[in-house]
Design an enzyme around this catalytic site. Sequence first.
Site, PDB file in Angstrom:
ATOM      1  N   ARG A  31      12.137  -7.172  -4.321  1.00  0.00           N
ATOM      2  CA  ARG A  31      11.874  -8.225  -5.311  1.00  0.00           C
ATOM      3  C   ARG A  31      10.645  -7.885  -6.133  1.00  0.00           C
ATOM      4  O   ARG A  31      10.584  -8.166  -7.327  1.00  0.00           O
ATOM      5  CB  ARG A  31      11.722  -9.572  -4.598  1.00  0.00           C
ATOM      6  CG  ARG A  31      11.756 -10.756  -5.545  1.00  0.00           C
ATOM      7  CD  ARG A  31      11.830 -12.072  -4.799  1.00  0.00           C
ATOM      8  NE  ARG A  31      10.696 -12.250  -3.909  1.00  0.00           N
ATOM      9  CZ  ARG A  31      10.579 -13.245  -3.016  1.00  0.00           C
ATOM     10  NH1 ARG A  31      11.550 -14.134  -2.899  1.00  0.00           N
ATOM     11  NH2 ARG A  31       9.529 -13.339  -2.244  1.00  0.00           N
ATOM     12  N   GLU A  45      14.226 -25.703  -8.270  1.00  0.00           N
ATOM     13  CA  GLU A  45      13.443 -25.470  -7.048  1.00  0.00           C
ATOM     14  C   GLU A  45      12.137 -26.228  -7.164  1.00  0.00           C
ATOM     15  O   GLU A  45      11.968 -27.052  -8.069  1.00  0.00           O
ATOM     16  CB  GLU A  45      13.210 -23.966  -6.840  1.00  0.00           C
ATOM     17  CG  GLU A  45      12.446 -23.309  -7.977  1.00  0.00           C
ATOM     18  CD  GLU A  45      12.085 -21.844  -7.722  1.00  0.00           C
ATOM     19  OE1 GLU A  45      12.071 -21.403  -6.571  1.00  0.00           O
ATOM     20  OE2 GLU A  45      11.787 -21.165  -8.719  1.00  0.00           O
ATOM     21  N   LYS A  51       8.297 -13.083  -9.587  1.00  0.00           N
ATOM     22  CA  LYS A  51       7.229 -13.802  -8.908  1.00  0.00           C
ATOM     23  C   LYS A  51       5.937 -13.351  -9.566  1.00  0.00           C
ATOM     24  O   LYS A  51       5.283 -12.417  -9.120  1.00  0.00           O
ATOM     25  CB  LYS A  51       7.284 -13.418  -7.424  1.00  0.00           C
ATOM     26  CG  LYS A  51       6.679 -14.421  -6.489  1.00  0.00           C
ATOM     27  CD  LYS A  51       7.158 -14.141  -5.068  1.00  0.00           C
ATOM     28  CE  LYS A  51       6.237 -14.686  -4.017  1.00  0.00           C
ATOM     29  NZ  LYS A  51       6.068 -16.125  -4.027  1.00  0.00           N
TER      30      LYS A  51
HETATM   31  N1  PLP Z   1      10.383 -20.282  -4.947  1.00  0.00           N
HETATM   32  C1  PLP Z   1       9.116 -20.076  -5.351  1.00  0.00           C
HETATM   33  C2  PLP Z   1       8.728 -20.525  -6.702  1.00  0.00           C
HETATM   34  C3  PLP Z   1       8.213 -19.452  -4.490  1.00  0.00           C
HETATM   35  O1  PLP Z   1       6.942 -19.236  -4.857  1.00  0.00           O
HETATM   36  C4  PLP Z   1       8.634 -19.067  -3.201  1.00  0.00           C
HETATM   37  C5  PLP Z   1       7.728 -18.418  -2.281  1.00  0.00           C
HETATM   38  O2  PLP Z   1       7.604 -17.256  -2.262  1.00  0.00           O
HETATM   39  C6  PLP Z   1       9.965 -19.302  -2.842  1.00  0.00           C
HETATM   40  C7  PLP Z   1      10.799 -19.910  -3.731  1.00  0.00           C
HETATM   41  C8  PLP Z   1      10.472 -18.896  -1.490  1.00  0.00           C
HETATM   42  O3  PLP Z   1      10.709 -17.518  -1.429  1.00  0.00           O
HETATM   43  P1  PLP Z   1      10.636 -16.732  -0.077  1.00  0.00           P
HETATM   44  O4  PLP Z   1      11.586 -17.381   0.858  1.00  0.00           O
HETATM   45  O5  PLP Z   1      11.052 -15.348  -0.435  1.00  0.00           O
HETATM   46  O6  PLP Z   1       9.233 -16.811   0.396  1.00  0.00           O
HETATM   47  C1  COI Z   2       5.369 -17.877  -0.431  1.00  0.00           C
HETATM   48  O1  COI Z   2       6.028 -18.647   0.247  1.00  0.00           O
HETATM   49  O2  COI Z   2       5.140 -16.706  -0.081  1.00  0.00           O
HETATM   50  C2  COI Z   2       4.803 -18.285  -1.688  1.00  0.00           C
HETATM   51  O3  COI Z   2       4.448 -17.455  -2.451  1.00  0.00           O
HETATM   52  C3  COI Z   2       4.699 -19.727  -1.951  1.00  0.00           C
HETATM   53  C4  COI Z   2       3.420 -20.133  -2.582  1.00  0.00           C
HETATM   54  C5  COI Z   2       2.245 -19.948  -1.677  1.00  0.00           C
HETATM   55  C6  COI Z   2       3.245 -19.517  -3.919  1.00  0.00           C
END
Ligand code: PLP
Ligand code: COI
Length: 341
Positions: free
Chosen positions: A82, A220, A184
Amino acid sequence: MEKKDLDWANLGFGYMNADYRYVSNYKDGKWDDGAIITDSNIVLNECAGVLQYAQTCFEGLKAYTTEDGKVVCFRPDLNAQRMKDSCERLEMPVFPEDRFIDAVEQVVKANAAWVPPYGSGATLYIRPYMIATNSVIGVKPAEEYQFRILVTPVGPYFKGGAKPLTIRVSDFDRAAPHGTGHVKAGLNYAMSLHAIVDAHNKGYDENMYLDPATRTKVEETGGANFIFITKDGKLVTPKSDSILPSITRRSLMIVAEKYLGLTVEHREVLLSELDDFAECGLCGTAAVISPVGKIDDHGRNICFPSGMEKMGPVIQKLYDTLTGIQMGRIEAPEGWIKEIM
Ligand code: PLP
Ligand code: COI
């Protein structure tokens, strides 16, 4: 190895200046060898690309101490992938995926004393990120970059223990108007800060963002994807090109189907159908699975029948299975757990 003397059970989601970080610099078209260093400060030119045009992106994952005392990461290959997607979208050089995983391993090993013990409720949050370091004044990509990984021990992302969250449907759009979903990146999150502060000021834990074009579909929250459970026990989760493809959500879809035998629907979710769901939760690395009790859509309150007081039964099963896999209590699917020590 001696652990740091921290009150592990009462950590919040915050930054601590751990002993070591990983750094690699990109110059003249290539990455250097990278190193573990102690200096937590970065000195930058005033005109650095990251400062002027927010050319930066990041990842987030965790290291867990398992029941038998190992330290592991959960699917770091997906974070590497990612981050590659984010870098490509932002015209930044990709930090090779195998080196990303190796760097995570190095920085966790170096900070072994900061990895919370099994059963403490805390984990080690790992934050890889990249910044544009040389000066740019015209709107264009930089030529020099720094890839860095910091770690910090963390507790729960949401305050208030296991109490279900109250969320409001946001009038603010978080996305920059360039289709930056799936990325991200610093700018996306800066665009969400006003909505988050405004929600907190009004007593909500988080925002539910809608698709900006029609404002009828659930996207989200600021830092997590949504999961819903229907009254007949299916897992439904929004499909959208403008949300972050959560690794936790993608994993839960597999856990639901393969471990719990649930039907999984990955599809558009309409704001108008929220009343039909029995349970709601937020999922992500930081959020793990946090239950949602109530969603306020401009005065129309959607209260989830299971989950106002505590986590609903199906989400609880998903939570137990996911964290069981991460902490080594339940056998993981092939390739999900990367052993570090
Ligand atoms: N959506 C956003 C905007 C986020 O910042 C995060 C955190 O990383 C997620 C979703 C969840 O992603 P993940 O499960 O890869 O941590
Ligand atoms: C994560 O879950 O890793 C995130 O980045 C969420 C938040 C702290 C930005």
